[in-house]
Design an enzyme around this catalytic site. Structure first.
Site, mmCIF file in Angstrom:
data_model
loop_
_atom_site.group_PDB
_atom_site.id
_atom_site.type_symbol
_atom_site.label_atom_id
_atom_site.label_comp_id
_atom_site.label_asym_id
_atom_site.label_seq_id
_atom_site.Cartn_x
_atom_site.Cartn_y
_atom_site.Cartn_z
ATOM 1 N N CYS A 98 0.857 -1.184 0.000
ATOM 2 C CA CYS A 98 0.000 0.000 0.000
ATOM 3 C C CYS A 98 0.889 1.229 0.000
ATOM 4 O O CYS A 98 1.729 1.400 0.893
ATOM 5 C CB CYS A 98 -0.909 0.001 1.231
ATOM 6 S SG CYS A 98 -1.879 1.523 1.414
ATOM 7 N N ASN A 100 0.202 4.621 0.325
ATOM 8 C CA ASN A 100 -0.007 5.531 1.447
ATOM 9 C C ASN A 100 0.405 4.858 2.750
ATOM 10 O O ASN A 100 0.953 5.498 3.652
ATOM 11 C CB ASN A 100 -1.466 5.971 1.529
ATOM 12 C CG ASN A 100 -1.797 7.025 0.490
ATOM 13 O OD1 ASN A 100 -1.054 7.982 0.304
ATOM 14 N ND2 ASN A 100 -2.904 6.854 -0.200
ATOM 15 N N HIS A 190 -4.191 -2.738 -10.769
ATOM 16 C CA HIS A 190 -4.949 -1.496 -10.952
ATOM 17 C C HIS A 190 -5.595 -1.473 -12.339
ATOM 18 O O HIS A 190 -5.011 -1.917 -13.321
ATOM 19 C CB HIS A 190 -4.047 -0.275 -10.805
ATOM 20 C CG HIS A 190 -3.504 -0.112 -9.424
ATOM 21 N ND1 HIS A 190 -4.138 0.633 -8.461
ATOM 22 C CD2 HIS A 190 -2.390 -0.622 -8.840
ATOM 23 C CE1 HIS A 190 -3.437 0.581 -7.342
ATOM 24 N NE2 HIS A 190 -2.373 -0.176 -7.549
ATOM 25 N N ASN A 223 -7.961 -2.724 -7.947
ATOM 26 C CA ASN A 223 -8.160 -1.348 -7.509
ATOM 27 C C ASN A 223 -8.574 -0.545 -8.734
ATOM 28 O O ASN A 223 -7.872 -0.576 -9.758
ATOM 29 C CB ASN A 223 -6.866 -0.777 -6.930
ATOM 30 C CG ASN A 223 -6.372 -1.557 -5.730
ATOM 31 O OD1 ASN A 223 -6.892 -1.439 -4.640
ATOM 32 N ND2 ASN A 223 -5.350 -2.383 -5.944
ATOM 33 N N GLU A 241 -10.815 1.156 -3.818
ATOM 34 C CA GLU A 241 -9.746 0.233 -3.481
ATOM 35 C C GLU A 241 -10.267 -1.183 -3.239
ATOM 36 O O GLU A 241 -11.303 -1.374 -2.603
ATOM 37 C CB GLU A 241 -8.986 0.705 -2.239
ATOM 38 C CG GLU A 241 -8.116 1.924 -2.500
ATOM 39 C CD GLU A 241 -7.056 2.100 -1.433
ATOM 40 O OE1 GLU A 241 -6.315 1.121 -1.171
ATOM 41 O OE2 GLU A 241 -6.970 3.201 -0.860
ATOM 42 N N ARG A 242 -9.505 -2.124 -3.737
ATOM 43 C CA ARG A 242 -9.790 -3.532 -3.501
ATOM 44 C C ARG A 242 -9.731 -3.815 -2.003
ATOM 45 O O ARG A 242 -8.735 -3.603 -1.352
ATOM 46 C CB ARG A 242 -8.749 -4.382 -4.245
ATOM 47 C CG ARG A 242 -8.907 -5.867 -4.093
ATOM 48 C CD ARG A 242 -7.814 -6.627 -4.831
ATOM 49 N NE ARG A 242 -6.471 -6.344 -4.324
ATOM 50 C CZ ARG A 242 -5.385 -7.059 -4.625
ATOM 51 N NH1 ARG A 242 -5.484 -8.084 -5.458
ATOM 52 N NH2 ARG A 242 -4.210 -6.734 -4.127
ATOM 53 N N CYS A 250 -4.811 6.824 -2.578
ATOM 54 C CA CYS A 250 -4.185 5.521 -2.840
ATOM 55 C C CYS A 250 -2.862 5.791 -3.540
ATOM 56 O O CYS A 250 -2.844 6.253 -4.689
ATOM 57 C CB CYS A 250 -5.089 4.652 -3.701
ATOM 58 S SG CYS A 250 -4.351 3.057 -4.169
ATOM 59 N N GLY A 251 -1.759 5.512 -2.854
ATOM 60 C CA GLY A 251 -0.450 5.816 -3.411
ATOM 61 C C GLY A 251 -0.100 4.976 -4.625
ATOM 62 O O GLY A 251 0.365 5.497 -5.644
ATOM 63 N N GLY A 253 -2.187 3.567 -6.513
ATOM 64 C CA GLY A 253 -3.128 3.978 -7.553
ATOM 65 C C GLY A 253 -2.665 5.229 -8.279
ATOM 66 O O GLY A 253 -2.780 5.337 -9.506
#
Length: 303
Positions: A98, A100, A190, A223, A241-242, A250-251, A253
């Site tokens: 993840c 973030n 993504h 995502n 987000e998934r 979402c980083g 993303g």
């Protein structure tokens, strides 16, 4: 400012809380990165996360628990890394990584090591491989997110390649409508869709987001990012987000969005990406093919 916090559990949660306390009592810190919030736990003395996925669901509940988009466990490093990151989403699922969350973890590590006024760098093992965040003395975090994965089979997606072996603007049917999506993995999958206006999507974001997440074209779910181009170096996005649903940021993303923008000739390689929670600076470096993400992370409270 940070405040001391002890969660108040309702009668409904009392039995679960007592079982958890009997097993292990851990201090925690709550962090947020552009509104994407996580519960951080120093788990370095144990080999595995101290809470189960089912317990994570309860702890992340915003009415009956601490509340958060996920729980991040800082474990002892493996494979020559300083630390290992494990994360459970608010639905109990475990993502590979993840963006973030890794920024929040870096700030958390800086704090527990007592190095808050220093520039520090960490080598962190994740289920997506090695990630290297650098925390400046001023507090901003730049993360080497590695190289994007574009081979459809490795994303993974059932969508076929359209440009140079990547699924770029590939057609997909969702909610009886044909969309063009670009499939990118940043260690997690993504689906990036460009739209004219995020606020005028039809069907709306809240309807189509979960349908993308569970679409059969993405066997591990996905995502889903929806993107409006403001200029070649400024993109605006929303993310479903998934395992977490709509989040403020979402980083990974944001990284995938810039990759999709470059591949489809909609953006440059160095962009500001505006999310509901704030802005991230994303650079896809042509020299090493790596993506660098710069953004904030802040402690909210401890307990």
């Amino acid at each position: 400012p940070a405040v001391s916090f002890r969660p108040i559990h309702t009668f409904k949660q009392k039995d679960l809380f007592l079982r958890m306390s009997a097993e292990v009592e851990k201090s925690f810190a709550k962090y947020q990165g552009l509104g994407n919030d996580f519960i951080l736990i120093d788990n370095t003395l144990l080999k595995n996360p101290c809470y189960s996925p089912q317990q994570a669901i309860q702890i992340c509940d915003r009415n009956f628990g601490i509340g958060g988009d996920g729980i991040i466990f800082a474990l002892k490093g493996i494979n020559s890394c300083d630390y290992t990151m494990r994360i459970y989403n608010s639905d109990g699922s475990e993502p590979q990584m993840c963006g973030n969350g890794i920024r929040c973890m870096a700030k958390f590590l800086q704090s527990i090591e007592g190095r808050s006024k220093e520039e520090v760098q960490y080598k962190i093992w994740t289920n997506a491989g090695v990630i290297i965040p650098i925390v400046s003395a001023e507090g901003s975090i730049t993360v080497d997110m590695g190289q994007p994965i574009l081979n459809p089979k490795e994303v993974p997606t059932l969508l076929g390649p359209t440009i140079n072996g990547a699924a770029v603007d590939a057609e997909i049917i969702v909610a009886n409508k044909i969309y063009k999506t670009t499939a990118v993995s940043m260690g997690n999958p993504h689906s990036v869709v460009f739209v004219d206006d995020l606020e005028k999507m039809s069907p709306p974001f809240a309807t189509v987001g979960p349908l993308f997440e569970s679409n059969e074209a993405f066997p591990q779910r996905v995502n889903a990012e929806f993107v409006q181009v403001l200029s070649r170096n400024h993109l605006k996005m929303k993310v479903w987000e998934r395992g977490a649903g709509p989040t403020l940021a979402c980083g990974t993303g944001a990284c995938a969005v810039v990759v999709a923008g470059v591949l489809s000739n909609r953006s440059d390689r160095d962009c500001i990406v505006s999310l509901p929670g704030g802005d991230l600076q994303i650079k896809w470096d042509v020299k090493d093919n790596k993506i660098y993400m710069t953004g904030p992370a802040e402690e909210v409270f401890k307990g």
